[in-house]
Enzyme design. Structure first.
Site, PDB file in Angstrom:
ATOM      1  N   SER A 177       4.063   2.136   8.473  1.00 43.42           N
ATOM      2  CA  SER A 177       3.799   1.212   7.375  1.00 43.42           C
ATOM      3  C   SER A 177       5.095   0.981   6.600  1.00 43.42           C
ATOM      4  CB  SER A 177       2.750   1.790   6.433  1.00 43.42           C
ATOM      5  OG  SER A 177       1.478   1.791   7.037  1.00 43.42           O
TER       6      SER A 177
ATOM      7  N   HIS B   9       0.824  -1.217   0.000  1.00 43.03           N
ATOM      8  CA  HIS B   9       0.000   0.000   0.000  1.00 43.03           C
ATOM      9  C   HIS B   9       0.856   1.263   0.000  1.00 43.03           C
ATOM     10  CE1 HIS B   9       0.251  -0.226   4.567  1.00 43.03           C
ATOM     11  NE2 HIS B   9       0.307   1.086   4.422  1.00 43.03           N
TER      12      HIS B   9
ATOM     13  N   ASP C 136       1.242  -7.760   2.244  1.00 45.11           N
ATOM     14  CA  ASP C 136       1.314  -6.316   1.998  1.00 45.11           C
ATOM     15  C   ASP C 136       2.777  -5.877   1.859  1.00 45.11           C
ATOM     16  OD1 ASP C 136       0.876  -3.627   1.780  1.00 45.11           O
ATOM     17  OD2 ASP C 136      -0.373  -3.454   3.565  1.00 45.11           O
TER      18      ASP C 136
END
Length: 696
Positions: free
Chosen positions: A627, A83, A219
């Site tokens: 992230s 992402h 991810d």
């Protein structure tokens, strides 16, 4: 300074195996090093951060200013979340080459794809410059006077400290502006896309599973840093070569088990851990619900159109993810605050603080803080919501309104100084081109109809049929001519005429009222931070996140989100197959992954039970910006990739609770399994260093 004396005293105390906190890597020696050791770490403070020697910090990069990345090979290969790289993956995608749907893998250096504007920034060194920055600041000054001196001193600091010509410097505030650090950085701007799994792996579970465990999402994405022939930062050039890092992370094949030490090293964006109870109450009971409702209305339109059209799906993939992420996060944040009884706990802590003021004869100095904050927040609440509603409707969710908002900024710049015409016009033109690259007028019109009622009763969707802004060529024609001609045409445009009065009110009324009411709150919270550390010096304080490099440590740990429910800390590929729904946009699975599972063709990436781990939980204190951060084991090896938090645990931005708060990480073995067995990109595995620390 008295504050620094308190801070030094604090670091000498509280050395148990505690968790939570986002710690400055240059200050780990002492309390933090001991806490980590008590949790099972074998790392020293110098192993993590060193100026003179290679250390873990040299492998950790700030990915495009919003995520984290880590170097995992001696050839500048870097790993971050899918992402985080989504915008770049999308930008290279088309109906003919749908890298979002099918994934992308460069099989050699020549196939790696450049990305304009993408950068990775490393920290060279960190220095405490508090005394220099606060020199001459006194309590008798107004906040504006204080800030003027701080800004002047900060600029002087940037000129004073030595750095190489290719390096940058920045000064950042910590502890609500009671402490300041200088960061010397290196920014690399030739970053190329190397690999990305299809969304059916990289975004498996999509919105349904977002912020929820068990996760089964791969991810991750891979990029490579390129440098000039001297291994220094450079803009894109075909002559650039793969970057040789000062340090890269070996990858453990031994995996994890419950209670193993975990360290997450990255660039957390923003937290507010020292808010008064009245602020938490306002955020969770008034502010968040308002934002949630607006985004929910926008997503209803976007999601329906993405399901109906592949073209819209590609165009809106990144936008939808951005809007949906915060929407669901705010819902979970509210749940966590309620479950942990955080508001009542914060009021109990404030009672303890108030009693400490009495015990230490500090009432006259600090006794005014909490009553004043209570009063200020109650007066601030309504304008804070109104301002945010404007931002949600005009900037976040509706693209036509975003165009009018940027057009307004252009007009103001030209009116203030006609000499700025060309720059202002160019900036607005770039905005138009950026929006129209992935724009669908029918989707946007639907969003307009759904979100505008949250801000005004005047919802005139007919402007979409009358404006030039929804067509790029027509929009750019508005910018032709002299300044007065451009502004005349702009002010005749139907969409701009509709939006301008509201934008004008935002800047000249709403935003001014917000700033006037927020300024004393910011000043008082700075004083509150100082007062806490003076009145309760034995408490455990860490600076709020501010997009600077931080260390957070904890353990692999399951959790119980509600009565009679307990989540084990590891999920497996079996769970992917269990969730599999053929053709579903969230839970479809590539045929090759199904085949690998059926054949049990897992290579060396399965655990001792013959199962492929996908994700695992930790007690690390993370937030947005973490992230892509590496999850690092007790020996300094990569064991996973941070990408999410559990739903209730999103409250950790205001209230970290080790019983509830969990970060979610992709297991490094699943990353390797997808690269090797699924993608067939064994050449990438070959340039990594795979280790077995538990079998030594």
């Amino acid at each position: 300074m008295k504050f620094l004396k308190i801070l030094i005293l604090f670091f000498s105390l509280n050395v148990t195996a505690q968790q939570g906190g986002m710690w400055i890597p240059s200050l780990l020696d002492g309390m933090n090093e001991t806490e980590m050791a008590n949790l099972g770490s074998m790392l020293t403070a110098d192993d993590i951060y060193s100026v003179n020697n290679s250390s873990l910090k040299d492998a950790i990069g700030h990915f495009n200013g919003g995520c984290t990345t880590e170097v995992i090979s001696p050839k500048g290969l870097i790993l971050t979340n899918h992402h985080c790289g989504y915008g770049q993956i999308q930008s290279h995608s088309s109906l003919e080459n749908d890298y979002i749907k099918n994934g992308f893998w460069a099989m050699n250096l020549d196939e790696e794809l450049p990305n304009e504007g993408l950068f990775v920034e490393f920290i060279v060194r960190i220095e405490d410059v508090t005394n220099d920055v606060l020199y001459g600041v006194t309590d008798a000054m107004t906040e504006k006077e204080k800030q003027s001196i701080i800004d002047k001193n900060s600029n002087a600091v940037l000129k004073l400290y030595d750095k190489e010509d290719w390096q940058d410097a920045k000064v950042k505030a910590f502890y609500k502006g009671n402490q300041y650090f200088l960061f010397i950085t290196e920014r690399f701007e030739d970053i190329r896309l190397v690999g990305a799994p299809p969304t059916s792996i990289g975004k498996f579970g999509s919105d349904t599973d977002n912020w929820v465990f068990p996760r089964h999402t791969g991810d991750f994405s891979l990029f490579r840093i390129y440098a000039d022939k001297n291994n220094r930062p450079a803009t894109y050039s075909k002559d650039n070569v793969p970057y040789t890092p000062k340090h890269f992370l070996p990858i453990s094949l031994d995996g994890i088990e419950e209670n193993d030490f975990t360290m997450v090293f990255g660039f957390p964006g923003r937290t507010n851990e020292y808010l008064p109870a009245v602020a938490i109450q306002h955020i969770t009971q008034d502010y968040n619900p308002s934002n949630i409702a607006i985004r929910e209305a926008a997503l209803k339109v976007i999601d329906a159109n993405m399901k109906a059209s592949d073209e819209v799906r590609i165009k809106y993939a990144s936008k939808q993810a951005r809007i949906a992420n915060a929407w669901k996060k705010w819902i979970g944040e509210n749940l966590g605050i309620e479950k942990s009884d955080a508001i009542a706990q914060r009021r109990a802590f404030e009672d303890k603080f108030t009693q400490a003021l009495k015990d230490k004869n500090l009432e006259n100095k600090y006794g005014h803080i909490l009553p004043k904050l209570e009063s200020l927040y109650k007066d601030f609440a309504s304008i804070n919501i109104k301002r945010r509603n404007f931002i949600e409707v005009f900037i976040v969710t509706n693209e036509l309104m975003t165009m009018t908002f940027r057009a307004y900024q252009m007009e103001q710049a030209i009116n203030q100084n006609p000499e700025h015409f060309e720059n202002a016009k160019a900036k607005f033109a770039a905005t138009l081109k950026g929006i129209h690259k992935n724009y669908d007028v029918n989707v946007d019109k639907g969003v307009f109809k759904n979100v505008m009622p949250f801000y005004t009763k005047n919802v005139d969707a007919s402007i979409y049929d009358k404006t030039s802004l929804t067509d790029l060529n027509e929009a750019l024609k508005l910018l032709e001519g002299k300044p007065k001609d451009v502004l005349k045409k702009l002010n005749k445009d139907a969409a701009y005429k509709f939006a301008k009065p509201m934008t004008d009110a935002f800047y000249n009324s709403i935003n001014e009222e917000f700033n006037s009411k927020n300024e004393p709150i910011v000043a008082l919270e700075k004083e509150y931070m100082k007062a806490l550390m003076e009145a309760l010096p034995d408490e455990r304080y860490f600076p709020d996140a501010n997009s600077t490099l931080r260390v957070t440590y904890g353990k692999v740990k399951g959790y119980s989100p509600r009565d009679a429910v307990y989540y084990l800390p590891v999920s497996y590929l079996d769970g992917v197959i269990e969730k599999y729904v053929p053709g579903d946009y969230e839970f479809d699975v590539p045929q090759k992954l199904l085949d690998l599972y059926e054949a049990k063709d897992f290579g060396p990436y399965a655990d001792a039970n013959g199962k492929v781990p996908v994700c695992f939980l930790g007690t690390n204190h993370t937030t947005g910006g973490n992230s892509g951060s590496p999850a690092i084991d007790a020996h300094g090896n990569l064991i996973g990739l941070n990408f999410d938090r559990v739903w209730e645990g999103t409250m950790s931005d205001m209230n970290y609770d080790p019983e509830i708060c969990r970060n979610i990480m992709v297991d490094a073995r699943y990353v390797l399994f997808i690269i090797d067995k699924f993608a067939g990109a064994k050449h990438l595995i070959d340039e990594m260093k795979l280790v077995h620390p538990k079998t030594k």
